[in-house]
Motif scaffolding. Structure first.
Motif, short mmCIF file in Angstrom:
data_model
loop_
_atom_site.label_atom_id
_atom_site.label_comp_id
_atom_site.label_asym_id
_atom_site.label_seq_id
_atom_site.Cartn_x
_atom_site.Cartn_y
_atom_site.Cartn_z
N GLN A 131 -39.09 -14.25 -23.06
CA GLN A 131 -37.49 -13.85 -23.05
C GLN A 131 -37.30 -12.93 -21.55
OE1 GLN A 131 -35.46 -12.09 -26.58
NE2 GLN A 131 -35.65 -10.51 -25.54
N SER A 132 -36.84 -13.88 -20.60
CA SER A 132 -36.88 -13.09 -19.37
C SER A 132 -35.34 -12.89 -19.04
CB SER A 132 -37.40 -14.03 -18.29
OG SER A 132 -36.57 -15.52 -18.50
N THR A 133 -35.12 -12.01 -18.04
CA THR A 133 -34.01 -11.34 -17.35
C THR A 133 -33.64 -12.68 -16.32
OG1 THR A 133 -34.19 -9.24 -17.73
CG2 THR A 133 -32.55 -10.00 -16.12
N VAL A 134 -32.34 -13.22 -16.34
CA VAL A 134 -31.92 -14.18 -15.42
C VAL A 134 -30.93 -13.48 -14.48
CG1 VAL A 134 -30.85 -16.33 -15.29
CG2 VAL A 134 -32.32 -15.81 -17.25
N LEU A 186 -39.67 -21.09 -23.08
CA LEU A 186 -38.62 -20.41 -22.47
C LEU A 186 -37.28 -20.51 -22.78
CD1 LEU A 186 -39.86 -21.80 -18.79
CD2 LEU A 186 -41.12 -19.98 -20.19
N GLY A 187 -36.42 -19.46 -22.26
CA GLY A 187 -35.08 -19.47 -22.96
C GLY A 187 -34.19 -20.36 -22.30
N GLU A 188 -32.97 -20.51 -22.75
CA GLU A 188 -31.78 -21.53 -22.15
C GLU A 188 -31.36 -21.04 -20.82
OE1 GLU A 188 -27.80 -23.43 -23.62
OE2 GLU A 188 -28.29 -21.50 -24.56
N CYS A 189 -31.13 -21.88 -20.03
CA CYS A 189 -30.91 -21.61 -18.51
C CYS A 189 -31.58 -20.48 -18.10
CB CYS A 189 -29.13 -21.16 -18.45
SG CYS A 189 -28.19 -22.73 -18.84
N PHE A 190 -32.96 -20.65 -18.03
CA PHE A 190 -33.85 -19.40 -17.49
C PHE A 190 -33.82 -19.44 -15.97
CE2 PHE A 190 -36.64 -23.24 -17.39
CZ PHE A 190 -37.14 -22.94 -16.10
N ASN A 191 -33.32 -20.56 -15.21
CA ASN A 191 -33.44 -20.43 -13.87
C ASN A 191 -31.99 -20.20 -13.17
OD1 ASN A 191 -32.37 -22.91 -14.40
ND2 ASN A 191 -33.28 -24.06 -12.68
N SER A 192 -30.89 -20.08 -13.97
CA SER A 192 -29.58 -19.94 -13.48
C SER A 192 -28.59 -19.00 -14.50
CB SER A 192 -28.92 -21.24 -13.30
OG SER A 192 -28.53 -21.95 -14.41
N PRO A 193 -27.67 -18.44 -14.02
CA PRO A 193 -26.81 -17.77 -14.76
C PRO A 193 -26.12 -18.70 -15.91
CG PRO A 193 -26.62 -16.91 -12.63
CD PRO A 193 -27.44 -18.28 -12.42
N TYR A 194 -25.90 -18.29 -17.00
CA TYR A 194 -25.13 -19.16 -18.06
C TYR A 194 -23.76 -19.21 -17.77
CZ TYR A 194 -23.80 -21.40 -22.22
OH TYR A 194 -23.26 -22.07 -23.16
N GLY A 195 -23.12 -20.41 -17.83
CA GLY A 195 -21.78 -20.46 -17.56
C GLY A 195 -21.20 -21.82 -16.77
N TYR A 204 -36.05 -23.91 -30.26
CA TYR A 204 -34.82 -23.89 -29.68
C TYR A 204 -34.55 -22.96 -28.81
CZ TYR A 204 -33.35 -26.31 -34.29
OH TYR A 204 -33.15 -27.09 -35.39
N PRO A 205 -34.63 -23.17 -27.47
CA PRO A 205 -34.19 -22.33 -26.42
C PRO A 205 -32.46 -22.15 -26.81
CG PRO A 205 -35.19 -23.99 -25.73
CD PRO A 205 -34.85 -24.45 -26.99
N GLY A 206 -32.07 -20.87 -26.62
CA GLY A 206 -30.53 -20.62 -26.78
C GLY A 206 -30.28 -19.29 -26.08
N ALA A 207 -29.05 -19.22 -26.06
CA ALA A 207 -28.35 -17.96 -25.60
C ALA A 207 -26.94 -17.54 -26.39
CB ALA A 207 -28.17 -18.01 -24.05
N SER A 242 -34.60 -16.80 -26.38
CA SER A 242 -33.37 -16.34 -25.69
C SER A 242 -33.46 -15.72 -24.57
CB SER A 242 -32.53 -15.26 -26.60
OG SER A 242 -31.49 -14.56 -25.95
N PRO A 243 -32.59 -15.63 -23.56
CA PRO A 243 -32.85 -14.80 -22.30
C PRO A 243 -32.88 -13.45 -22.71
CG PRO A 243 -31.13 -16.40 -21.98
CD PRO A 243 -31.55 -16.43 -23.72
N ALA A 244 -33.40 -12.67 -21.97
CA ALA A 244 -33.05 -10.99 -22.34
C ALA A 244 -31.63 -10.83 -21.99
CB ALA A 244 -34.18 -10.34 -21.34
N ARG A 245 -31.26 -9.59 -22.58
CA ARG A 245 -29.93 -9.18 -22.51
C ARG A 245 -29.61 -8.31 -21.16
NH1 ARG A 245 -27.96 -5.27 -27.39
NH2 ARG A 245 -28.69 -7.16 -28.17
N ASP A 246 -28.71 -8.83 -20.52
CA ASP A 246 -28.20 -7.84 -19.16
C ASP A 246 -26.78 -7.80 -19.34
OD1 ASP A 246 -27.43 -7.17 -16.77
OD2 ASP A 246 -28.17 -9.15 -15.76
N GLU A 247 -26.53 -6.42 -19.43
CA GLU A 247 -25.26 -5.99 -19.63
C GLU A 247 -24.18 -6.03 -18.69
OE1 GLU A 247 -24.12 -4.99 -22.48
OE2 GLU A 247 -25.87 -4.40 -23.85
N ASN A 248 -24.90 -6.50 -17.56
CA ASN A 248 -24.09 -6.32 -16.27
C ASN A 248 -23.64 -7.97 -15.88
OD1 ASN A 248 -24.00 -3.74 -15.75
ND2 ASN A 248 -26.11 -3.81 -14.94
#
Length: 297
Positions: free
Chosen positions: A31-34, A62-71, A197-200, A229-235
């Motif tokens: 679970q990594s910060t992206v 690994l998590g969903e979209c681990f190499n890029s911001p999700y959007g 299931y990788p997921g966000a 999941s990716p780790a949570r990033d409030e920013n």
């Protein structure tokens, strides 16, 4: 393509009695910060894959979209070809060097003029074992609340994805795929003992449905389920729920992270799997004379 198992689905699961090996399998969920720097995201993941191996992992997910911001606005910019892209090459090398199977979360994939949300799977020699393109795209339009359409940018995958590793059949879905029990059923009927299931999930759906759906899929299909999941990033623009977890065939959450970066380790017991299937024999008692779920491709 490497998307689909060619095994036929038996309507009453009769061949699943002894398709899984005895013993177990140790998995790690990273679970990594992206962040916005793709190279930094990938290099961090590579280091964590090696650390997971040092702690005994045989399969690393690994998590969903681990190499890029999700959007949707990021997919075009971060997209790369599979398996020729830089992220794929890094995962292949890491899998071979560490000697583990890597279930590569998901990355934005470019194929011709189309984009996909794609999970690649690499064996311990660095060979591409499977490639799953997210089948169900998250399109919602709630008046005066939220509008989000992955289909504005992405194309959907067209095949169910399973692969074999160390005598174990594993199925793969991505995020929204988790909500569709029919997909899980077909993977189970194809002999899977574990679904990954990788997921966000976000801060609305995460606390409501993340654990609920994992337990439902595990209980209904009598197999192990891992959510990454990716780790949570409030920013970040998209804030992920986190809480990567492993659920047993009894429907129990056996390991869970919180929202912060970390790696979860879990032992997947195939003895437990067999015990559940013997105790509650739904696989031989389905009324396929009345109803059924089939794969069309």
């Amino acid at each position: 393509m490497y998307e689909s198992s060619t095994d036929a689905v038996h309507p009453r699961f009769s061949r699943n009695r002894k398709i899984f090996k005895t013993g177990g399998l140790k998995i790690a969920l990273i679970q990594s910060t992206v962040g916005p720097d793709k190279a930094k995201n990938v290099s961090h993941i590579v280091r964590e894959i090696h650390k997971a191996k040092e702690n005994g992992a045989q399969v690393v997910a690994l998590g969903e979209c681990f190499n890029s911001p999700y959007g949707t606005k990021y997919f075009e910019e971060y997209a790369e070809e599979v398996p020729a892209g830089e992220t794929c090459r890094a995962l292949s090398k890491a899998a071979a060097e560490a000697g583990v199977c890597v279930v590569g979360g998901s990355v934005p994939e470019r194929c011709g003029d189309k984009l996909y949300n794609t999970c690649t799977v690499w064996d311990s020699k660095g060979k591409l074992l499977a490639q799953h393109r997210k089948m169900h795209l998250f399109d919602i339009d709630v008046p005066n609340k939220i509008k989000f359409k992955e289909s504005d940018v992405l194309s959907p995958g067209q095949q169910v994805t399973t692969f074999d590793y160390e005598g174990v059949r594993i199925g793969v879905g991505i995020c929204y795929d988790l909500r569709f029990g029919e997909l899980a059923h077909i993977m189970a009927a194809n002999g899977c003992s574990l679904l990954i299931y990788p997921g966000a999930f976000n801060m609305v759906t995460g606390p409501r449905h993340w654990e609920l759906l994992a337990r439902a899929r595990a209980n209904d299909q009598q197999l192990w389920v891992a959510l990454v999941s990716p780790a949570r990033d409030e920013n970040a623009e998209y804030v992920a729920w986190g809480h990567s977890m492993v659920v047993s065939p009894w429907g129990d959450v056996v390991q869970e992270l919180d929202e912060k970066p970390g790696t979860l380790f879990a032992d997947i017991s195939f003895t437990t799997l067999e015990d559940v299937r013997l105790a509650i024999p739904i696989r031989t008692q389905r009324r396929t004379d009345v109803y059924d779920t089939i794969a069309k491709k």
